[in-house]
Motif scaffolding. Structure first.
Motif, PDB file in Angstrom:
ATOM      1  N   LEU A 121      -2.904  26.478 -18.942  1.00 17.81           N
ATOM      2  CA  LEU A 121      -4.332  26.602 -19.211  1.00 17.81           C
ATOM      3  C   LEU A 121      -5.168  26.050 -18.063  1.00 17.81           C
ATOM      4  O   LEU A 121      -4.786  25.086 -17.391  1.00 17.81           O
ATOM      5  N   LYS A 122      -6.321  26.675 -17.847  1.00 17.87           N
ATOM      6  CA  LYS A 122      -7.346  26.039 -17.022  1.00 17.87           C
ATOM      7  C   LYS A 122      -8.121  25.106 -17.945  1.00 17.87           C
ATOM      8  O   LYS A 122      -8.335  25.411 -19.121  1.00 17.87           O
TER       9      LYS A 122
ATOM     10  N   LYS B 102      -7.026  23.839 -11.088  1.00 18.26           N
ATOM     11  CA  LYS B 102      -6.817  24.117 -12.517  1.00 18.26           C
ATOM     12  C   LYS B 102      -7.749  23.309 -13.409  1.00 18.26           C
ATOM     13  O   LYS B 102      -7.721  23.433 -14.627  1.00 18.26           O
TER      14      LYS B 102
ATOM     15  N   ILE C 154     -11.557  22.667 -18.571  1.00 17.69           N
ATOM     16  CA  ILE C 154     -12.889  22.184 -18.227  1.00 17.69           C
ATOM     17  C   ILE C 154     -13.045  20.796 -18.833  1.00 17.69           C
ATOM     18  O   ILE C 154     -12.881  20.618 -20.042  1.00 17.69           O
TER      19      ILE C 154
ATOM     20  N   VAL D 262      -8.995  29.078 -21.441  1.00 16.45           N
ATOM     21  CA  VAL D 262      -9.592  27.807 -21.025  1.00 16.45           C
ATOM     22  C   VAL D 262      -9.552  26.832 -22.183  1.00 16.45           C
ATOM     23  O   VAL D 262      -9.834  27.203 -23.329  1.00 16.45           O
TER      24      VAL D 262
ATOM     25  N   ILE E 194     -12.017  30.992 -24.640  1.00 15.60           N
ATOM     26  CA  ILE E 194     -11.808  29.569 -24.907  1.00 15.60           C
ATOM     27  C   ILE E 194     -10.719  29.448 -25.964  1.00 15.60           C
ATOM     28  O   ILE E 194     -10.919  29.830 -27.121  1.00 15.60           O
TER      29      ILE E 194
ATOM     30  N   LYS F  92     -19.877  31.311 -18.189  1.00 15.22           N
ATOM     31  CA  LYS F  92     -18.659  31.721 -17.507  1.00 15.22           C
ATOM     32  C   LYS F  92     -17.997  32.920 -18.181  1.00 15.22           C
ATOM     33  O   LYS F  92     -17.204  33.634 -17.564  1.00 15.22           O
TER      34      LYS F  92
ATOM     35  N   GLU G 117     -11.828  21.913 -13.907  1.00 14.05           N
ATOM     36  CA  GLU G 117     -13.233  21.985 -13.506  1.00 14.05           C
ATOM     37  C   GLU G 117     -14.023  20.921 -14.252  1.00 14.05           C
ATOM     38  O   GLU G 117     -13.838  20.725 -15.460  1.00 14.05           O
TER      39      GLU G 117
END
Length: 299
Positions: A45-46, A73, A48, A22, A101, A97, A75
């Motif tokens: 990558l996701k 993908k 945030i 992330v 990271i 979560k 948030e």
């Protein structure tokens, strides 16, 4: 005059790809931030994104669709970096979560502060606190040869900034350029000092400070002198896509792996303002920041 005319295309080859992990981007709803989100998603990558609820969140959702960025993908978590309670809540939600990271990207954005001078709080102090709160997870996620990365988006404007430790809130003399320059210089001082602390512990976390260039964003619509600079020097201004290249380079390039603790312009390590290398000032600002935020032990 602060010239910014370089290009990064040759430096953007062979960026790291990720199948898990992330990245966290503050202020990623438009401009450089949005382009940074897009590139991070493209590299697996996701992401945030931290920005305020309401208009900022609506802009994010609209721009994700416009840029064809898959919503699954990305948030959104509410964050106001000018409000330290909001920063702590944001970090707590991320840590809940329990995901690896791989990086934290602090892109510039415009918010109001609560309790501190707004540039100092939004551009520096809120991110100082967020780094502190997320650092244990970054340390846990980093690996030898593939460190987790913290990228502070600073500015060449740090070269006209100064730090007066007994007047960080600029009560004696205040103008917006002074406030902005101070916050960007503080980011670089923090980058250098944090890298020193992490290196001593031999943790797999890299820290960078980046000048993304003079970018055609709404930041230059907010004051007459900024508008005048854009009008007079429009040839120097880059697109948000070009600005994002510079932050992405430090976030993903294997070539940057050995350059933790450096200041970058145009995807190259370069020399910051000389005072930024003053180790006593680095430590004193770091200690003062911890005091302001009630942090007893940063690491």
């Amino acid at each position: 005059m602060l010239l910014d005319i370089g290009f990064c295309s040759d430096s953007m080859k062979g960026l790291n790809e990720y199948t898990e992990g992330v990245a966290i981007v503050t202020g990623g709803n438009r401009g450089i931030g949005l382009e940074t989100v897009k590139r991070l998603v493209e590299h697996g990558l996701k992401v945030i994104v931290g920005c305020r609820d309401g208009k900022s969140r609506d802009i994010l959702m609209e721009n994700l669709k416009e840029k064809n960025i898959p919503e699954e993908k990305v948030e959104w978590i509410e964050l106001d970096t000018g409000n330290m309670k909001s920063v702590r809540q944001f970090a707590a939600k991320i840590l809940e979560k329990n995901v690896p990271i791989t990086g934290v990207m602090f892109v510039p954005h415009s918010l109001t502060s609560d309790g501190f001078e707004q540039h100092f709080a939004v551009n520096y102090l809120g991110h100082f606190l967020l780094t502190h709160l997320l650092l244990p997870k970054l340390i846990e996620s980093g690996k030898p040869g593939r460190a987790a990365r913290v990228v502070n988006i600073s500015s060449a404007a740090h070269k006209v900034g100064y730090i007066e430790l007994d007047d960080l809130q600029l009560q004696k003399i205040y103008t917006a350029p002074i406030g902005y320059g101070q916050s960007k210089l503080a980011q670089i001082l923090f980058t250098f000092y944090l890298n020193k602390l992490i290196s001593q512990r031999q943790d797999n976390v890299n820290v960078y400070a980046v000048h993304p260039g003079f970018i055609k964003t709404n930041l230059y619509d907010q004051a007459w002198y900024a508008q005048a600079a854009r009008s007079a020097n429009g040839w120097m201004f880059k697109t948000p896509e070009q600005g994002a290249e510079r932050s992405i380079y430090c976030a993903l390039s294997p070539d940057a792996e050995s350059l933790s603790g450096h200041y970058f312009e145009n995807c190259k390590s370069t020399r910051a303002l000389e005072i930024a290398y003053n180790e006593e000032l680095q430590k004193n600002l770091f200690d003062k920041s911890c005091e302001l935020l009630g942090i007893k032990e940063f690491l």
